[in-house]
Write a protein that holds these residues in place. Structure first.
Motif, PDB file in Angstrom:
ATOM      1  N   ASP B  64       0.800  -1.230   0.000  1.00 60.60           N
ATOM      2  CA  ASP B  64       0.000   0.000   0.000  1.00 60.60           C
ATOM      3  C   ASP B  64       0.836   1.286   0.000  1.00 60.60           C
ATOM      4  N   HIS B  65       1.919   1.343   0.748  1.00 62.89           N
ATOM      5  CA  HIS B  65       2.639   2.606   0.913  1.00 62.89           C
ATOM      6  C   HIS B  65       3.286   3.108  -0.374  1.00 62.89           C
ATOM      7  N   ASN B  66       3.834   2.182  -1.148  1.00 65.81           N
ATOM      8  CA  ASN B  66       4.627   2.532  -2.323  1.00 65.81           C
ATOM      9  C   ASN B  66       3.881   2.500  -3.640  1.00 65.81           C
ATOM     10  N   GLY B 130       3.103  -3.502  11.353  1.00 67.09           N
ATOM     11  CA  GLY B 130       4.250  -2.597  11.406  1.00 67.09           C
ATOM     12  C   GLY B 130       3.868  -1.244  10.867  1.00 67.09           C
ATOM     13  N   ASP B 131       2.940  -0.614  11.554  1.00 66.40           N
ATOM     14  CA  ASP B 131       2.427   0.676  11.125  1.00 66.40           C
ATOM     15  C   ASP B 131       1.657   1.296  12.279  1.00 66.40           C
ATOM     16  N   SER B 132       1.964   2.545  12.603  1.00 63.10           N
ATOM     17  CA  SER B 132       1.397   3.123  13.820  1.00 63.10           C
ATOM     18  C   SER B 132      -0.128   3.301  13.761  1.00 63.10           C
ATOM     19  N   HIS B 133      -0.680   3.434  12.563  1.00 59.18           N
ATOM     20  CA  HIS B 133      -2.135   3.644  12.473  1.00 59.18           C
ATOM     21  C   HIS B 133      -2.955   2.362  12.584  1.00 59.18           C
ATOM     22  N   THR B 134      -2.293   1.308  13.035  1.00 57.14           N
ATOM     23  CA  THR B 134      -2.995   0.062  13.339  1.00 57.14           C
ATOM     24  C   THR B 134      -4.071   0.305  14.392  1.00 57.14           C
ATOM     25  N   GLY B 348      -8.162  11.145   1.016  1.00 58.69           N
ATOM     26  CA  GLY B 348      -7.827   9.723   1.047  1.00 58.69           C
ATOM     27  C   GLY B 348      -7.184   9.373   2.364  1.00 58.69           C
ATOM     28  N   SER B 349      -6.366   8.316   2.401  1.00 64.28           N
ATOM     29  CA  SER B 349      -5.623   7.795   3.559  1.00 64.28           C
ATOM     30  C   SER B 349      -6.475   6.858   4.413  1.00 64.28           C
ATOM     31  N   CYS B 350      -5.797   6.218   5.372  1.00 65.45           N
ATOM     32  CA  CYS B 350      -6.512   5.291   6.258  1.00 65.45           C
ATOM     33  C   CYS B 350      -7.393   6.048   7.247  1.00 65.45           C
ATOM     34  N   THR B 351      -7.230   7.362   7.308  1.00 69.84           N
ATOM     35  CA  THR B 351      -8.108   8.160   8.169  1.00 69.84           C
ATOM     36  C   THR B 351      -9.441   8.424   7.472  1.00 69.84           C
ATOM     37  N   GLY B 407      -4.320   3.416  -2.470  1.00 69.28           N
ATOM     38  CA  GLY B 407      -3.007   3.315  -1.829  1.00 69.28           C
ATOM     39  C   GLY B 407      -2.831   4.452  -0.839  1.00 69.28           C
ATOM     40  N   CYS B 408      -1.676   4.508  -0.207  1.00 74.10           N
ATOM     41  CA  CYS B 408      -1.415   5.553   0.789  1.00 74.10           C
ATOM     42  C   CYS B 408      -1.219   6.919   0.132  1.00 74.10           C
ATOM     43  N   SER B 409      -0.609   6.898  -1.033  1.00 74.58           N
ATOM     44  CA  SER B 409      -0.520   8.096  -1.857  1.00 74.58           C
ATOM     45  C   SER B 409       0.082   9.285  -1.130  1.00 74.58           C
ATOM     46  N   MET B 410      -0.579  10.429  -1.258  1.00 73.82           N
ATOM     47  CA  MET B 410      -0.042  11.692  -0.749  1.00 73.82           C
ATOM     48  C   MET B 410      -0.106  11.821   0.773  1.00 73.82           C
ATOM     49  N   CYS B 411      -0.623  10.805   1.445  1.00 72.85           N
ATOM     50  CA  CYS B 411      -0.605  10.836   2.912  1.00 72.85           C
ATOM     51  C   CYS B 411       0.832  10.873   3.401  1.00 72.85           C
ATOM     52  N   LEU B 412       1.711  10.099   2.757  1.00 70.06           N
ATOM     53  CA  LEU B 412       3.120  10.179   3.159  1.00 70.06           C
ATOM     54  C   LEU B 412       4.062  10.287   1.990  1.00 70.06           C
ATOM     55  N   ALA B 413       3.505  10.376   0.780  1.00 70.00           N
ATOM     56  CA  ALA B 413       4.337  10.737  -0.375  1.00 70.00           C
ATOM     57  C   ALA B 413       5.520   9.803  -0.588  1.00 70.00           C
ATOM     58  N   SER B 429      -5.615  13.420   5.616  1.00 72.83           N
ATOM     59  CA  SER B 429      -4.775  12.420   6.262  1.00 72.83           C
ATOM     60  C   SER B 429      -4.611  12.737   7.750  1.00 72.83           C
ATOM     61  N   ASN B 430      -3.600  12.177   8.391  1.00 83.16           N
ATOM     62  CA  ASN B 430      -3.523  12.262   9.849  1.00 83.16           C
ATOM     63  C   ASN B 430      -2.283  12.952  10.395  1.00 83.16           C
ATOM     64  N   ARG B 431      -1.311  13.250   9.540  1.00 87.74           N
ATOM     65  CA  ARG B 431      -0.083  13.866  10.054  1.00 87.74           C
ATOM     66  C   ARG B 431       0.295  15.094   9.243  1.00 87.74           C
ATOM     67  N   GLY B 435       7.590  17.983   6.206  1.00 87.59           N
ATOM     68  CA  GLY B 435       8.007  17.079   5.128  1.00 87.59           C
ATOM     69  C   GLY B 435       7.135  15.856   4.933  1.00 87.59           C
ATOM     70  N   ARG B 436       6.047  15.752   5.643  1.00 87.50           N
ATOM     71  CA  ARG B 436       5.232  14.548   5.581  1.00 87.50           C
ATOM     72  C   ARG B 436       4.707  14.264   4.169  1.00 87.50           C
ATOM     73  N   GLN B 437       4.242  15.302   3.497  1.00 90.05           N
ATOM     74  CA  GLN B 437       3.646  15.066   2.168  1.00 90.05           C
ATOM     75  C   GLN B 437       4.633  15.378   1.047  1.00 90.05           C
TER      76      GLN B 437
HETATM   77  S1  SF4 Z   1      -1.164   6.882   7.708  1.00 92.00           S
HETATM   78 FE1  SF4 Z   1      -0.960   7.214   5.547  1.00 92.00          FE
HETATM   79  S2  SF4 Z   1       0.883   6.090   5.048  1.00 92.00           S
HETATM   80 FE2  SF4 Z   1       0.242   5.316   7.032  1.00 92.00          FE
HETATM   81  S3  SF4 Z   1      -1.059   3.546   6.550  1.00 92.00           S
HETATM   82 FE3  SF4 Z   1      -2.379   5.343   6.698  1.00 92.00          FE
HETATM   83  S4  SF4 Z   1      -2.591   6.036   4.614  1.00 92.00           S
HETATM   84 FE4  SF4 Z   1      -0.816   4.717   4.664  1.00 92.00          FE
END
Ligand code: SF4
Lengths: 203, 466
Positions: B64-66, B130-134, B348-351, B407-413, B429-431, B435-437
């Protein structure tokens, strides 16, 4: 994992709060399948100029602190993502110990697994350590994990606290997967029980 | 009689394999989701040590991230490094026989959207990634939290983690939400109140009628951002809405077993007399649409506010960090938030990449034209299909949005979707970290409806006045 018993080094002061994992290692360097080699990208966004040259003002670029193994930072160090690339980058860069008033939970745990010692101390003590650290190359600190002591450049000793299990693993360079695997029978017993109670988890 | 316990206590207690001398506990892990960025080194570690996966059926893998989000994603390589990571995930899953959803599969998407959609996320379980937004998965009453790569490896090899019990933090929000106020605004308002370190060492349980009245999508948005409040996990007690969502999902228990499971899940809610270490009470009536102005999610204000003056904060460190944030964001104290011009909009994003979010945007932009570049990236292939089924894609395209692949897209670029240096983005997104985006990008976190409004006006906008 690298053992950590005792180090002596100058300490770089970076008194910024909420130093997040994106600042420690930006996203474009996460695309690696290795654990090593990230040191050159640590703090990349604040360490380098757009043309790739070094930012003169950034503390770790200054001659006195280039080889610092200790970093003293502000509250909530390591907040943000779970990326273990953060401690990988810091240790690859040469840092072995971060001293701050508080750490984010995931970063704190990740550090121990990579030979990086995070030490929590109250803000007023941190403030005085930062004053010491600002003296640059003349101010060498010693961090002794076995005895849980920091010796300040003037010789004063400050105690700190670490979970005994984490201390034990770090001092001896132990891999906790190996330790847990020795509990295999207990884990099997748990699974047997859980399978009876929540069979849907065993499909 | 056992003493009254919280939801967290109950899940914790039911997963203790062993109490260890050190005061830590060996905790059993039921579910594990992996993606391409934080798993390669874990597989490598297993390989080097000659270890195998303890229970491969508890793992679900999805890239998802890439991943590129353009229509030509199958043949498009953003960078050699991205490709290397994506290939490594596929190769590792093959080698270790892990259930893997490939990029071109309709079920592919952001890990935290895919887990619930597949019925992989279940109440009462321990779930890690392995992702904090779990923390997102806590919306189902699962104890779900992000872990580092060493822990990913630990779970793969042993199905456990060595953990210390967290404190119980209750955040209660009660009452109906005002017009234009969404789950995202509640999440941001909570973080504004407790701070980004407010939940450190704690698991948050969200209680109160505001949360019970939210849809599962909204609950996921709230739990998603528990980590921005410093808590490793957020929890909401499972109820009929939870069960309705789960029922019939591919990996959920079926028929008679589902009924048995529901009975068990119903026993998990916090006992009425349960004690929390800390409690915060918020009246939903006091929450208006929120927007962040700085470089930490706690730098948040009602959209009606003005950029604060660093001199009004207490402590030298705090003054300095606010000043640093404003310099980075290119903002001056006293500026009205609604006078801030944006260059791009990201939805977008998981948020906020779920179907409800897509609908919220469509409701705002239908029949109108946006004035800045705006990406709308569904959180999964299934969200995308559903949106297209409802004709939302056409509304977006007619309004001028780019309708992308999941995908994660511009949430973390990490892929090609980036905000350029000094560009300003209204983002769902959430952060909003520096430099996040993208390097030197400037992020304002908002709800989907507020992002849509910003896209229409080209300025941060109060959705209630559109
Ligand atoms: S916070 Fe952004 S980069 Fe992390 S999992 Fe959610 S959408 Fe993907």
């Amino acid at each position: 994992m690298d053992k950590f018993t005792k180090i002596s080094s100058v300490a770089a002061p970076l008194p910024i709060t909420n130093i997040d994992t994106d600042m420690i290692i930006p996203q474009n360097f996460l695309r690696t399948i290795e654990r090593t080699g990230l040191g050159k990208h640590a703090f990349s966004n604040i360490r380098y100029n757009d043309d790739g040259s070094e930012q003169k003002n950034f503390i770790l670029n200054q001659p006195a602190y280039r080889r610092a193994q200790i970093l003293i930072a502000g509250e909530n160090f390591g907040c943000g993502s779970s990326r273990e690339h953060a401690p990988w980058a810091l240790t690859d860069f040469g840092l072995r110990c971060i001293i701050a008033p508080s750490f984010a939970d995931i970063f704190y745990g990740n550090s121990f697994k990579n030979g990086l010692l995070p030490i929590k101390l109250p803000q007023d003590i941190i403030d005085s350590l930062i004053k010491d650290a600002e003296r640059g190359a003349n101010a060498v600190f010693t961090v002794d994990l076995e005895n849980l002591e920091i010796t300040r450049p003037d010789g004063e000793v400050i105690g700190f606290e670490i979970d005994p299990f984490r201390q034990h693993c770090l001092v001896n360079g132990l891999d906790d997967i190996g330790l847990t695997m020795e509990r295999g029978e207990k884990i099997s017993a748990f699974e047997k029980e859980q399978k009876i109670q929540q069979p849907w988890l065993y499909k | 009689m056992t003493s009254p316990r919280t939801l967290y206590d109950k899940i914790w207690d039911s997963h203790v394999v062993e109490e260890q001398q050190s005061g830590n506990s060996l905790i059993y892990i039921d579910r594990h989701i992996i993606h391409e960025v934080t798993s390669p080194q874990a597989f490598e570690g297993l390989r080097t040590a000659g270890r195998s996966l303890r229970r491969v059926e508890t793992i679900l893998a999805v890239p998802d991230h890439n991943v590129p989000t353009t229509a030509d994603r199958e043949t498009r390589v953003d960078s050699i490094e991205s490709k290397t990571q994506l290939d490594a995930l596929e190769r590792n899953c093959k080698e270790f026989n892990v259930d893997y959803i490939p990029m071109m599969d309709a079920r592919q998407g952001i890990v935290h959207i895919v887990g619930p959609e597949q019925g992989f996320t279940l109440p009462g379980t321990t779930l890690v990634c392995g992702d904090s937004h779990t923390s997102t998965h806590g919306a189902f009453g699962a104890l779900a939290f992000g872990i580092g790569t060493s822990e990913v490896e630990h779970v793969m090899a042993t199905q456990t983690l060595i953990l210390k019990r967290s404190k119980n933090l209750r955040i209660d929000v009660s009452g109906p939400l005002g017009s234009g106020v969404t789950a995202k605004d509640v999440a941001l308002a909570v973080i504004g109140k407790i701070g980004t370190a407010g939940g450190t060492g704690s698991v948050i349980e969200f209680t109160g009628s505001t949360f019970t009245n939210l849809s599962m999508e909204g609950r996921m948005t709230v739990c998603n951002m528990a980590i921005e409040g410093g808590a490793r996990a957020g929890l909401i007690a499972p109820d009929d809405k939870t069960y309705d969502y789960i029922k019939g999902k591919p990996k959920a228990p079926k028929e008679a077993e589902f009924e048995v499971a529901v009975k068990y899940w119903n026993s998990l809610k916090s006992d009425p007399e349960a004690k929390y270490d800390n409690e915060v009470f918020i009246n939903a009536f006091d929450i208006v649409p929120q927007v962040t102005w700085g470089t930490s999610p706690e730098d948040v204000l009602p959209i009606t506010g003005i950029i604060p003056d660093p001199m009004n904060f207490k402590g030298l460190d705090k003054k300095a960090s606010i000043k640093r944030a404003l310099d980075y964001m290119g903002l001056k104290p006293g500026t009205k938030l609604t006078d801030i011009k944006v260059d791009k909009v990201f939805i977008g994003s998981c948020t906020n990449g779920r179907i409800e979010d897509m609908r919220a945007v469509a409701a705002v932009v239908k029949g109108r034209r946006i004035v800045v570049q705006a990406l709308i990236v569904p959180g999964s292939g299934l969200v995308k299909l559903q949106a297209e089924h409802e004709g939302l894609d056409q509304i977006f395209i007619d309004a001028g949005f780019e309708w992308r692949e999941p995908g994660c897209s511009m949430c973390l670029a990490m892929n090609a979707d980036k905000i350029l240096p000094q560009e300003r983005c209204a983002s769902t997104s959430n952060r909003n970290f520096e430099g996040r985006q993208g390097p030197k990008s400037r992020t304002h976190l908002v709800s989907p409806a507020m992002a849509a409004a910003a896209a229409l006006r080209g300025y941060l906008t109060d959705i209630r006045e559109l």
